[in-house]
Design an enzyme around this catalytic site. Structure first.
Site, short mmCIF file in Angstrom:
data_model
loop_
_atom_site.label_atom_id
_atom_site.label_comp_id
_atom_site.label_asym_id
_atom_site.label_seq_id
_atom_site.Cartn_x
_atom_site.Cartn_y
_atom_site.Cartn_z
N ASN A 145 62.98 -6.46 37.89
CA ASN A 145 62.53 -6.34 36.50
C ASN A 145 63.62 -5.80 35.59
O ASN A 145 64.69 -6.36 35.50
CB ASN A 145 61.24 -5.51 36.43
CG ASN A 145 60.08 -6.36 35.93
OD1 ASN A 145 60.24 -7.16 35.03
ND2 ASN A 145 58.92 -6.18 36.53
N ASP A 153 58.27 -1.82 34.02
CA ASP A 153 58.50 -3.27 33.89
C ASP A 153 59.84 -3.51 33.21
O ASP A 153 60.88 -3.20 33.76
CB ASP A 153 57.32 -3.88 33.13
CG ASP A 153 57.16 -5.37 33.37
OD1 ASP A 153 58.18 -6.09 33.40
OD2 ASP A 153 56.01 -5.84 33.51
#
Length: 303
Positions: A160, A214
């Site tokens: 990510n 994230d």
């Protein structure tokens, strides 16, 4: 601090990801990942354009190609492809494939990607069928024009967030399944990352309360902005001390990624998702103003 969160018009994406600010076009590019769509928010027009990539299921990231204002590198499945798009038309086409990775891992796909300050492509993979926390078949890669794909890191669950700090010679990386942000020493001449170190930990006491880091970006003072999937929050983190300087709250849970943009690079753009039947306004893309911080423009990919 008094910041303001506002939605961008017509910016819904079921799985919004990969925001990239393009200075030349004063536009924010991002993707609707599981729909195979690219989106462009035009700052001056305050309007969002959307295109479907013909024949593609996934669009995991979008990066403008240096020197060609209608070509974009896009992650489609396990391929990095070049897509031709004028930024307006509702349909775009793949014109060629740059390369493919992990062809034996049919249940994997590409995920987040960025160009480093020198224009090299950093990108990662993840399993999208089954449990990516158990089956850590993802990898982080580096590619540069005229070169081969190099594995930077194996044993990755969900590759990510990515960010670089040229002043500190650092590279920052998030594997969501590790619940943490790592820093690396980074050689900008060679693109080599070394000496990983955990600088921010999002683990909680119970696995059920773990917040999933994230996407990520960095401001000009070296602070990181970490989006949290299921956390409704962006954490502003000092990577030197590990201190959380600010919690930026959003009106939906699944915060996927962040990027600075706008004419003065002081607007924080935020993509979100509406996975697993999240109610509206989930999936909306937002702008956050009043943060008293500036970031860097997105870097185009050099081919």
């Amino acid at each position: 601090m008094s910041y303001k969160v506002e939605p961008l018009p017509d910016s819904y994406a079921g799985l919004g990801e990969g925001p990239h600010w393009d200075v030349a076009r004063q536009s924010l590019y991002f993707v609707d990942l599981e729909a195979g769509c690219l989106l462009r928010y035009d700052y001056k027009q305050n309007k969002t354009y959307r295109t479907q990539i013909e024949g593609e299921t996934f669009a995991t990231f979008v990066l403008p190609v240096e020197g060609n204002d209608q070509e974009f590198a896009v992650g489609c499945g396990r391929r990095v492809v070049i897509v031709n798009w004028d930024g307006v038309s509702p349909v775009a086409k793949v014109v060629r494939t740059l390369f493919e990775v992990q062809s034996d891992f049919k249940e994997n796909r590409l995920n987040d990607a960025k160009a480093d300050p020198k224009g090299r492509l950093f990108f990662g993979t993840m399993r999208y069928v089954g449990d990516e926390f158990t089956h850590r078949h993802g990898e982080l890669y580096r590619w540069e024009a005229g070169g081969n794909v190099t594995v930077v890191k194996s044993d990755v669950g969900i590759s990510n967030g990515l960010a670089w700090d040229e002043k500190a010679n650092k590279f920052y990386y998030i594997d969501t399944t590790d619940y943490e942000v790592k820093s690396y020493d980074y050689d900008f001449n060679t693109g080599v990352a070394s000496n990983p170190k955990v600088i921010y930990n999002l683990r909680k006491d119970s696995p059920k309360t773990h917040i999933l880091p994230d996407g990520m970006t960095i401001d000009t003072e070296g602070n990181l902005y970490v989006a949290t999937f299921n956390g409704s929050t962006i954490y502003k983190v000092n990577p030197n001390t590990g201190e959380c300087l600010l919690e930026i709250k959003l009106p939906t849970k699944q915060i996927t990624s962040v990027a600075f943009g706008g004419p003065n690079l002081d607007i924080l753009y935020v993509t979100t998702a509406s996975k697993f039947d999240q109610p509206a306004p989930a999936g909306t893309t937002y702008k956050v103003t009043g943060l008293n911080a500036k970031g860097y423009p997105g870097v185009n990919l050099k081919l």
